[in-house]
Write a protein that holds these residues in place. Sequence first.
Motif, PDB file in Angstrom:
ATOM      1  N   PRO A   1     -60.556  -9.228  21.257  1.00 24.96           N
ATOM      2  CA  PRO A   1     -60.641  -9.451  22.706  1.00 24.96           C
ATOM      3  C   PRO A   1     -59.458 -10.218  23.297  1.00 24.96           C
ATOM      4  O   PRO A   1     -59.147 -10.042  24.472  1.00 24.96           O
ATOM      5  N   GLN A   2     -58.773 -11.043  22.491  1.00 26.12           N
ATOM      6  CA  GLN A   2     -57.653 -11.805  23.035  1.00 26.12           C
ATOM      7  C   GLN A   2     -56.535 -10.891  23.560  1.00 26.12           C
ATOM      8  O   GLN A   2     -55.791 -11.261  24.458  1.00 26.12           O
ATOM      9  N   PHE A   3     -56.435  -9.670  23.035  1.00 22.92           N
ATOM     10  CA  PHE A   3     -55.416  -8.737  23.511  1.00 22.92           C
ATOM     11  C   PHE A   3     -55.746  -8.162  24.890  1.00 22.92           C
ATOM     12  O   PHE A   3     -54.889  -7.576  25.538  1.00 22.92           O
ATOM     13  N   GLN A   4     -56.984  -8.343  25.362  1.00 25.83           N
ATOM     14  CA  GLN A   4     -57.358  -7.869  26.689  1.00 25.83           C
ATOM     15  C   GLN A   4     -56.607  -8.614  27.792  1.00 25.83           C
ATOM     16  O   GLN A   4     -56.539  -8.151  28.922  1.00 25.83           O
ATOM     17  N   LEU A   5     -56.021  -9.756  27.441  1.00 27.75           N
ATOM     18  CA  LEU A   5     -55.207 -10.514  28.401  1.00 27.75           C
ATOM     19  C   LEU A   5     -54.086  -9.656  28.985  1.00 27.75           C
ATOM     20  O   LEU A   5     -53.677  -9.853  30.131  1.00 27.75           O
ATOM     21  N   PHE A   6     -53.606  -8.689  28.210  1.00 31.38           N
ATOM     22  CA  PHE A   6     -52.524  -7.826  28.684  1.00 31.38           C
ATOM     23  C   PHE A   6     -52.922  -7.060  29.942  1.00 31.38           C
ATOM     24  O   PHE A   6     -52.076  -6.744  30.773  1.00 31.38           O
TER      25      PHE A   6
END
Length: 157
Positions: free
Chosen positions: A38-43
Amino acid sequence: MSHRIQSVTAKEKFIIEATFFGGEKVQYDMKQLFSVFPQFQLFQTEKNLFEDVSVDAGGYGISWNEELDLDAETIWEDGILIEVQQKSDLNHLLAYHLSAAREKAQMTQKELSEKTGIYQADISKIERGIGNPSLSTLKRLAEGLGMVLTIDFIVKD
């Protein structure tokens, strides 16, 4: 031998394009990681963050910040090969071979630095293809690795 990244570019639609030291260009779709990590959803909300990608020291991965990174092997194995460049410039060819020799000798850059008296930062630059070492430096690196430096001139066909 592990695959190492020479350069990386953020493309549209969350695609990463990585050029490896062997001349291979691989595209990797970062969207596949959104549901897994989920941390990659920041993109999706911070477009500038995605575009601020860089190659980690040594080329073993890429990163955006201290929390967001991706290793070169994942990109190599799960990406799509889109191009193979036949010619590598001399500095990047040297970078590839020095890194491979150091790995074969099972030494870190720091250990090689301590053994040769060459600054670790300079070894890192050479291994990233941005250093311009003298023959004397190359000889010291080879000796520190327990290897012999050879230089060869080959006639072009």
